[in-house]
Design an enzyme around this catalytic site. Structure first.
Site, PDB file in Angstrom:
ATOM      1  N   ASP A   1       0.800  -1.240   0.000  1.00 35.90           N
ATOM      2  CA  ASP A   1       0.000   0.000   0.000  1.00 35.90           C
ATOM      3  C   ASP A   1       0.829   1.284   0.000  1.00 35.90           C
ATOM      4  OD1 ASP A   1       0.712  -0.945   2.567  1.00 35.90           O
ATOM      5  OD2 ASP A   1      -0.868   0.204   3.549  1.00 35.90           O
TER       6      ASP A   1
ATOM      7  N   GLU B   1      -0.688  -2.345   5.045  1.00 35.22           N
ATOM      8  CA  GLU B   1       0.230  -2.384   6.181  1.00 35.22           C
ATOM      9  C   GLU B   1       0.060  -1.139   7.038  1.00 35.22           C
ATOM     10  OE1 GLU B   1       3.353  -1.770   8.847  1.00 35.22           O
ATOM     11  OE2 GLU B   1       3.201  -0.492   7.083  1.00 35.22           O
TER      12      GLU B   1
HETATM   13 NI    NI Z   1       6.393   0.806   5.556  1.00 35.54          NI
END
Ligand code: NI
Length: 438
Positions: free
Chosen positions: A104, A170
């Site tokens: 991401d 994440e």
């Molecule tokens: Ni990172």
């Protein structure tokens, strides 16, 4: 964690043999890494130009899934919203080794003038924002795709199974179970059951070509707290008529700091308590009824983490009580400690040293940032390491850290990172004896 540890020790006591990797295969793979470097750069620039926010990595996930299918891997997509999981089975039986990359981008408008700088825009919580790979996940994806390609091309020489995990979100997604936690819930570590997991994070402030790691707690556990202080409103001229929540909340802020400085065994492991938000009141001559504090807690030791939570509750409620106010404390657990299994770490460091050169591999201090790779490590032992990518052209004065509009990495790090992941995988594959027990 102690219980966890002894279990792992039992599991891994059997690893003793030195790697049996065929030297011919090793040198072939080293050459393949050098050959694929331009492709890694090309992929990274594509992902950099087209970043997507957490849990919205639709194009990114599809790109990865299509590529992995094209090289003959068994691909599951989408997993945990936008993630990709792919299996590569070697010609002989052996361990199941997982490799993970996060995919991401972040809600940041890029300020770099690179030809492949991101111009993407999106909407987050009703607000329009630029989107940028400002943490280097574009590099993580690209290096892991290269690892997949190289291992797939050597399938006949491999034993066991390699599970490639391309994980979304994440950075977290508001109000949603995200990233690694959701992947674990969806059973990504099962079927086939993963025995060990490896991952890396590129670091823009660590010199190019260096690798850093740490056995045990490497990155902190992060927990969030909210404290609502309720007093009694009054005219600002007559505070004795009320209970001032601003003064009480201020005492709580100071009280929380003494938990770290006076009540915590800091030589055992670090602790951070930060109050990052303090809201109360509307005008100067009104004592309000409420004050709200929001903060973050960073710890490296699960036992200390629990103690800190208890002390925060105690400190806030008792300070409030002593003033005739009330404090309600809510603590939400975030990411656990990124905990590198000591035995695995000890066994595998040589693989990293071979990738970067012995002189370039060192032990990092614990880092108070958090990483959701830790959710995988709660279930299976793993090793996470930092890959230095300090860009030569970067202005040190400006120190563009991760998560900023000027964030930049040096693409020269990709060969070391890719080779590091390959060495870990192959060394584990060929020295692991536990698969024969199953
Ligand atoms: Ni990172």
């Amino acid at each position: 964690m102690a219980k966890h540890l002894s279990l792992l020790l039992c599991l891994y006591i059997s690893i003793s043999a030195i790697g049996q990797i065929n030297p011919k295969l090793q040198s072939k793979i080293e050459l393949q890494v050098k050959t694929i470097e331009p492709k890694i750069v090309e992929w990274r620039r594509y992902f950099h130009e087209h970043p997507e926010l957490s849990n919205q990595e639709y194009k990114t996930g599809k790109f990865i899934a299509d590529y992995l299918k094209s090289i003959g891997l068994e691909v599951q997509y989408p997993v945990a919203k936008t993630g990709v999981v792919a299996l590569l089975k070697g010609s002989k039986p052996g361990a199941v080794i997982a490799l993970r990359a996060d995919i991401d981008g972040l809600p940041i408008t890029e300020r770099n003038s690179l030809p492949f700088a991101s111009k993407e825009r999106s909407v987050l919580r009703g607000q329009e924002t630029g989107v940028m790979h400002a943490c280097g996940h574009d590099a993580h994806i690209s290096m892991l795709m290269a690892v997949a390609q190289i291992l797939a091309s050597n399938k006949a020489d491999l034993k066991g199974t390699v599970k490639f995990i391309f994980q979304p979100a994440e950075e977290g997604a508001y109000g949603e179970v995200a990233g690694a936690e959701l992947m674990v819930k969806e059973g990504v570590l099962e079927n086939p059951k993963v025995e060990v997991i490896f991952g890396l994070h590129i670091q823009s402030l660590t010199p190019l070509g260096k690798i850093e790691y740490r056995a045990g707690g490497m990155m902190a556990a992060v927990d969030a707290f909210d404290i609502k202080v309720t007093g009694v409103g009054a005219h600002g001229a007559t505070p004795w008529d009320g209970v001032d929540p601003i003064v009480v909340a201020s005492q709580i802020v100071s009280g929380l700091q003494t938990i770290v400085s006076r009540q915590t065994e800091l030589t055992k492991a670090g602790v951070v308590i930060t109050v990052g938000s303090f809201h109360s009141g509307i005008r100067r001559n009104i004592i309000p009824e409420e004050a709200m504090l929001e903060g973050t807690i960073r710890t490296f030791d699960p036992e200390m983490q629990q103690k800190i939570h208890d002390k925060i509750r105690l400190t806030a409620t008792k300070i409030a009580e002593s003033a005739g106010a009330k404090a309600e404390v809510i603590i939400n657990k975030g990411y656990p400690v990124t905990y590198n299994d000591p035995t695995i770490t000890k066994t595998m460091v040589a693989s990293l040293e071979r990738a970067a050169g012995v002189e370039n591999v060192s032990i990092t201090q614990p880092v108070t940032m958090a990483e959701d790779f830790s959710f995988f490590q709660q279930k299976v032992p793993g090793l996470f390491f930092f890959l230095g990518a300090y860009p030569a052209q970067m202005n040190l004065q400006k120190q563009p850290t991760h998560h900023t509009a000027d964030f930049m990495i040096d693409e020269g790090a990709f060969v070391t990172g890719t080779q590091g992941l390959l060495n870990l995988t192959l060394d584990y594959m060929f020295q692991n004896t536990s698969s024969s027990k199953k």
